[in-house]
Design a protein around this motif. Sequence first.
Motif, PDB file in Angstrom:
ATOM      1  N   GLY A  56       0.795  -1.227   0.000  1.00  0.00           N
ATOM      2  CA  GLY A  56       0.000   0.000   0.000  1.00  0.00           C
ATOM      3  C   GLY A  56       0.825   1.272   0.000  1.00  0.00           C
ATOM      4  N   PRO A  57       1.835   1.417   0.868  1.00  0.00           N
ATOM      5  CA  PRO A  57       2.641   2.648   0.878  1.00  0.00           C
ATOM      6  C   PRO A  57       3.301   2.951  -0.461  1.00  0.00           C
ATOM      7  N   THR A  58       3.757   1.914  -1.160  1.00  0.00           N
ATOM      8  CA  THR A  58       4.393   2.143  -2.459  1.00  0.00           C
ATOM      9  C   THR A  58       3.401   2.707  -3.457  1.00  0.00           C
ATOM     10  N   TRP A  59       2.187   2.175  -3.459  1.00  0.00           N
ATOM     11  CA  TRP A  59       1.183   2.682  -4.383  1.00  0.00           C
ATOM     12  C   TRP A  59       0.717   4.082  -4.003  1.00  0.00           C
ATOM     13  N   ARG A  60       0.749   4.418  -2.700  1.00  0.00           N
ATOM     14  CA  ARG A  60       0.429   5.790  -2.304  1.00  0.00           C
ATOM     15  C   ARG A  60       1.487   6.766  -2.810  1.00  0.00           C
ATOM     16  N   ILE A  61       2.745   6.346  -2.752  1.00  0.00           N
ATOM     17  CA  ILE A  61       3.813   7.180  -3.318  1.00  0.00           C
ATOM     18  C   ILE A  61       3.612   7.327  -4.821  1.00  0.00           C
ATOM     19  N   ALA A  62       3.223   6.240  -5.491  1.00  0.00           N
ATOM     20  CA  ALA A  62       2.962   6.305  -6.930  1.00  0.00           C
ATOM     21  C   ALA A  62       1.826   7.268  -7.241  1.00  0.00           C
ATOM     22  N   ALA A  63       0.779   7.260  -6.411  1.00  0.00           N
ATOM     23  CA  ALA A  63      -0.345   8.177  -6.624  1.00  0.00           C
ATOM     24  C   ALA A  63       0.093   9.623  -6.438  1.00  0.00           C
ATOM     25  N   LEU A  64       0.882   9.890  -5.402  1.00  0.00           N
ATOM     26  CA  LEU A  64       1.387  11.255  -5.186  1.00  0.00           C
ATOM     27  C   LEU A  64       2.276  11.686  -6.343  1.00  0.00           C
ATOM     28  N   ALA A  65       3.100  10.767  -6.827  1.00  0.00           N
ATOM     29  CA  ALA A  65       3.972  11.103  -7.953  1.00  0.00           C
ATOM     30  C   ALA A  65       3.159  11.391  -9.211  1.00  0.00           C
ATOM     31  N   CYS A  66       2.059  10.665  -9.397  1.00  0.00           N
ATOM     32  CA  CYS A  66       1.194  10.925 -10.561  1.00  0.00           C
ATOM     33  C   CYS A  66       0.556  12.303 -10.467  1.00  0.00           C
ATOM     34  N   VAL A  67       0.101  12.676  -9.264  1.00  0.00           N
ATOM     35  CA  VAL A  67      -0.491  14.004  -9.082  1.00  0.00           C
ATOM     36  C   VAL A  67       0.554  15.084  -9.356  1.00  0.00           C
ATOM     37  N   GLN A  68       1.738  14.925  -8.791  1.00  0.00           N
ATOM     38  CA  GLN A  68       2.814  15.897  -9.009  1.00  0.00           C
ATOM     39  C   GLN A  68       3.176  15.998 -10.484  1.00  0.00           C
ATOM     40  N   ALA A  69       3.310  14.834 -11.156  1.00  0.00           N
ATOM     41  CA  ALA A  69       3.667  14.838 -12.581  1.00  0.00           C
ATOM     42  C   ALA A  69       2.566  15.455 -13.427  1.00  0.00           C
ATOM     43  N   GLY A  70       1.309  15.194 -13.060  1.00  0.00           N
ATOM     44  CA  GLY A  70       0.202  15.786 -13.798  1.00  0.00           C
ATOM     45  C   GLY A  70       0.180  17.299 -13.681  1.00  0.00           C
ATOM     46  N   GLY A 231      12.017  -4.759  -1.586  1.00  0.00           N
ATOM     47  CA  GLY A 231      11.100  -3.634  -1.766  1.00  0.00           C
ATOM     48  C   GLY A 231      11.521  -2.724  -2.901  1.00  0.00           C
ATOM     49  N   ALA A 232      12.832  -2.488  -3.061  1.00  0.00           N
ATOM     50  CA  ALA A 232      13.329  -1.633  -4.140  1.00  0.00           C
ATOM     51  C   ALA A 232      13.038  -2.248  -5.498  1.00  0.00           C
ATOM     52  N   ILE A 233      13.211  -3.570  -5.590  1.00  0.00           N
ATOM     53  CA  ILE A 233      12.936  -4.250  -6.859  1.00  0.00           C
ATOM     54  C   ILE A 233      11.453  -4.143  -7.206  1.00  0.00           C
ATOM     55  N   ALA A 234      10.588  -4.350  -6.225  1.00  0.00           N
ATOM     56  CA  ALA A 234       9.146  -4.236  -6.475  1.00  0.00           C
ATOM     57  C   ALA A 234       8.774  -2.815  -6.881  1.00  0.00           C
ATOM     58  N   THR A 235       9.369  -1.827  -6.222  1.00  0.00           N
ATOM     59  CA  THR A 235       9.089  -0.428  -6.570  1.00  0.00           C
ATOM     60  C   THR A 235       9.537  -0.113  -7.991  1.00  0.00           C
ATOM     61  N   ALA A 236      10.722  -0.600  -8.382  1.00  0.00           N
ATOM     62  CA  ALA A 236      11.227  -0.356  -9.729  1.00  0.00           C
ATOM     63  C   ALA A 236      10.329  -0.989 -10.782  1.00  0.00           C
ATOM     64  N   VAL A 237       9.809  -2.179 -10.498  1.00  0.00           N
ATOM     65  CA  VAL A 237       8.910  -2.848 -11.454  1.00  0.00           C
ATOM     66  C   VAL A 237       7.599  -2.083 -11.580  1.00  0.00           C
ATOM     67  N   ILE A 238       7.063  -1.610 -10.459  1.00  0.00           N
ATOM     68  CA  ILE A 238       5.828  -0.814 -10.499  1.00  0.00           C
ATOM     69  C   ILE A 238       6.031   0.441 -11.345  1.00  0.00           C
ATOM     70  N   GLN A 239       7.163   1.104 -11.145  1.00  0.00           N
ATOM     71  CA  GLN A 239       7.439   2.307 -11.928  1.00  0.00           C
ATOM     72  C   GLN A 239       7.549   1.987 -13.410  1.00  0.00           C
ATOM     73  N   LEU A 240       8.212   0.894 -13.750  1.00  0.00           N
ATOM     74  CA  LEU A 240       8.349   0.513 -15.153  1.00  0.00           C
ATOM     75  C   LEU A 240       6.985   0.242 -15.784  1.00  0.00           C
ATOM     76  N   LEU A 241       6.108  -0.437 -15.047  1.00  0.00           N
ATOM     77  CA  LEU A 241       4.762  -0.718 -15.561  1.00  0.00           C
ATOM     78  C   LEU A 241       3.969   0.570 -15.775  1.00  0.00           C
ATOM     79  N   LEU A 242       4.056   1.498 -14.848  1.00  0.00           N
ATOM     80  CA  LEU A 242       3.324   2.760 -14.983  1.00  0.00           C
ATOM     81  C   LEU A 242       3.861   3.589 -16.145  1.00  0.00           C
TER      82      LEU A 242
END
Length: 545
Positions: A56-70, A231-242
């Motif tokens: 969950g925390p990783t996806w919350r960071i992804a959501a914040l990053a999407c808002v910032q990037a948008g 955790g870093a590997i999972a985060t990197a994969v999530i970023q690549l997918l997004l």
Amino acid sequence: MARRVGRGDGTLKTAPWLRWIWLGPAAFLLVFLAVPLAALASRVWDPESVARLLDGPTWRIAALACVQAGLSTVLALAIGLPIAAVVSRYRFRGRALAQALVTVPFVLPTVVVALAFRSLFGPSAPQGLAVVIVAHAYINLAVVVRIVGARWSQHDDRYETVACTLGATRLRAFVTVTIPMLRASIASSAGVVFIFSFTSLGIVLVLGDSTTRTLESQVLRQTSVLLDFPGAIATAVIQLLLVCTVLAIGAIVTRRAPTERPLPPTLRPLPRNALGRVSVLAVAGIACALVLAPVLALVLASFTSNGALTFDWWRSLGSIDAGTTRIGSPLSALATSLAFAAIAGTIASLIGAMAAISLITHRVGRITALAAIVPLGVSAATLGLGTLLAFGRPPFDLRATGLLVPLAHSLVAVPLVVAVVAPALRAADPRTQIVAASLGAHPTRAFATAYGPILRVVMLAAGGLAAAVSLGEFGAASFLARAGDPTVPIQIVRLLGRPGPQSYGVAASLAVVLVILTLALVLVIDRAGRGWRQSSGRTSEAGLA
């Protein structure tokens, strides 16, 4: 064996080494791109890493990053579209200067841009979402101006004229005619800006706070602070997918956009009415002021201390105690960055040139050139982590060689080299090669006669561009650089992490040096570009003589 080469109207016997030149870039991409990504992916299937994909925390960071990037993308478009309309459509004194200045932020290292904004707003200015968004819009301004401006310069204004004669206002004609015609270029530039902002690292580390973390910064934190590699590997994969999802959405929007037959790029005179002339010149002037303000603030910060003029920060560049913890002087970091840039520029120019040559000498070359663009879609942190996993431990431990950083930098720069060299080769007149071959020249000699002069010039320009990328790259280097051998961007971040005016002043001075080096490389690229156009003209004339 007779093979058709380039866009020519004859068949030529291609030298065998040219037909197999695609093997060089293919092997490079296999070893230094596919293997690291495979090493990264192989660890995702570990049960612990799979579970972290749903963290969950990783996806919350992804959501914040999407808002910032948008928000960064919206601001970049809001500022960039008026500038693109002015510098790409109107002829006025200073237009070339304004267009060149708008490009400057994009070629500057992100860490330097972040420090420039801290200098502009003051070291004590609050950090957070607002300043990160402004900095991202600033650094990506050239993306909007260049991509949208190139399409806008080919737009036929008669469509708007017809709409106005049918009763539409100028605003309605712009919204219903111009914007749809520019939709593809706007979507393309928006996608690029979004990805750059979403995967930002240097600006977020220097200007951000806990509300502006990106997945890129989270990967760095998990590996260097928390030592949480699953955790870093999972985060990197999530970023690549997004990132891949954003690229796919951008491709769909671009494909569905309306098209028109483009006109040759032409510049029109300034509007006849005073308000129109003032508006055009005001937009150009504001664009120049927006670009120069942070850079001038950075230069001023390198010469001031408590409001007084000083040269102490510049004299401290050679000191081992210049705000560091005795890991080397800032000048030693500069020497390291220059050495890495020279190696990365050489490797990237050779690999990228071979990939571009394979486009006109072998069918497989198209696949190789397409694969060479893939690193653009892979974040620097993901690439750095994958390289560390693949070549940072036995049996292929390259850490002691000092080559991990320049190899990663060259991989990041190869797509840019291909983008520079390939159009130049396609623009060359292949009839020169046909004439040389018909006069008895060996296939290699015929190819060198037709493309050699152009290759010498564009490879110099591409190598300079790759070196500029290496000088300012921070993401991959933050994973791969050894603790006692940092690059300039890493040294700047370390200096900013220490209290006191000396650390800040020395960081500003080091950043100014990096700005000068980057702009010098840009000037070399510009001169090489003019040389390529002259060489292309002379080669075409010689081939037709």
